[in-house]
Design a protein around this motif. Sequence first.
Motif, PDB file in Angstrom:
ATOM      1  N   THR A  36       0.820  -1.219   0.000  1.00  0.00           N
ATOM      2  CA  THR A  36       0.000   0.000   0.000  1.00  0.00           C
ATOM      3  C   THR A  36       0.855   1.271   0.000  1.00  0.00           C
ATOM      4  N   MET A  39       1.045   2.854  -3.282  1.00  0.00           N
ATOM      5  CA  MET A  39      -0.116   3.668  -3.693  1.00  0.00           C
ATOM      6  C   MET A  39       0.087   5.124  -3.260  1.00  0.00           C
ATOM      7  N   MET A 119      -7.502   5.630  -1.172  1.00  0.00           N
ATOM      8  CA  MET A 119      -6.600   4.466  -1.135  1.00  0.00           C
ATOM      9  C   MET A 119      -7.233   3.308  -0.367  1.00  0.00           C
ATOM     10  N   GLN A 123      -7.969  -0.465  -1.485  1.00  0.00           N
ATOM     11  CA  GLN A 123      -7.351  -1.586  -0.747  1.00  0.00           C
ATOM     12  C   GLN A 123      -8.407  -2.591  -0.289  1.00  0.00           C
ATOM     13  N   MET A 134      -1.110  -7.800   2.970  1.00  0.00           N
ATOM     14  CA  MET A 134      -1.074  -6.372   2.648  1.00  0.00           C
ATOM     15  C   MET A 134      -0.166  -5.669   3.639  1.00  0.00           C
ATOM     16  N   GLY A 136       1.607  -2.031   5.177  1.00  0.00           N
ATOM     17  CA  GLY A 136       1.375  -0.586   5.250  1.00  0.00           C
ATOM     18  C   GLY A 136       1.560  -0.058   6.649  1.00  0.00           C
ATOM     19  N   ILE A 139      -3.132  -1.024   8.139  1.00  0.00           N
ATOM     20  CA  ILE A 139      -3.891  -2.158   7.579  1.00  0.00           C
ATOM     21  C   ILE A 139      -4.666  -2.872   8.698  1.00  0.00           C
TER      22      ILE A 139
END
Length: 237
Positions: A36, A39, A119, A123, A134, A136, A139
């Motif tokens: 992520t 992004m 975002m 996601q 995932m 980040g 999350i």
Amino acid sequence: MEHQKIIIALDGHSSCGKSTYAKRIAQELGYAYIDTGAMYRSVTLAAMESGLFDQTEAPSLELVEGLLDSIELSLQFNSSRQRTEIYLNGRMVEDMIRGMDVSGHVSYIAAISAVRRKMVEYQRQLGVQKGIVMDGRDIGTVVFPEAELKIFLTALPEVRAMRRYKELIEKGLNAELEEVRLNLEKRDRIDSNREDSPLKQAEDAIVMDNSDMTVDQQMEWFRKKYNSLMVELNGEN
Ligand code: DC
């Protein structure tokens, strides 16, 4: 019998090896890996290319929000390079977003609520089928608070700076160790103190400090956690 597919949330500080770890876990389980940070970095690149940072360290919210409407992100797996690549409006930007220039601006962009909303929506769509790892900052707390397995990764600041520095040099990018260290420190400070979705450990996350661990040791640790979770969820090993 096939194991039930789950969501694995991997959060933590900048440059503590989240992506390396997440990729290994995804590969082992046959899951998709979703980065992520890429992004937020891609939105930052778009803002830089539109000149939003030309005169200021902090472009107005209106300008960033206006830009968001024209941004389309997508992820595609490149089988010859064996990696997932991010596309910004149809252009592959995976390599361009890793340099120090984007790193220097990304925390500002990632603190903007309108950016985060867009975002997080994307996601969540990617997680609908489960079977994802995932990584980040939010999350386990915001994107998938219901994730079955949450890991919060951390490591000593000097270890992290050295890892990031080596990674940049290996990629042939320009970097100074001290600049990398200061950037990590600054990003952690902004990411942890922002109002919207600050970097913090979810209450039910398991913390791992990997300062002195190899990736293989981390994988051993992971297998134990994953297997006992599977026993809990499926009654199997
Ligand atoms: O993981 P990374 O270093 O590539 O992330 C880049 C920046 O994006 C990081 O400084 C914080 C932000 N980020 C975020 O706010 N939330 C996420 N889920 C992932 C990254």
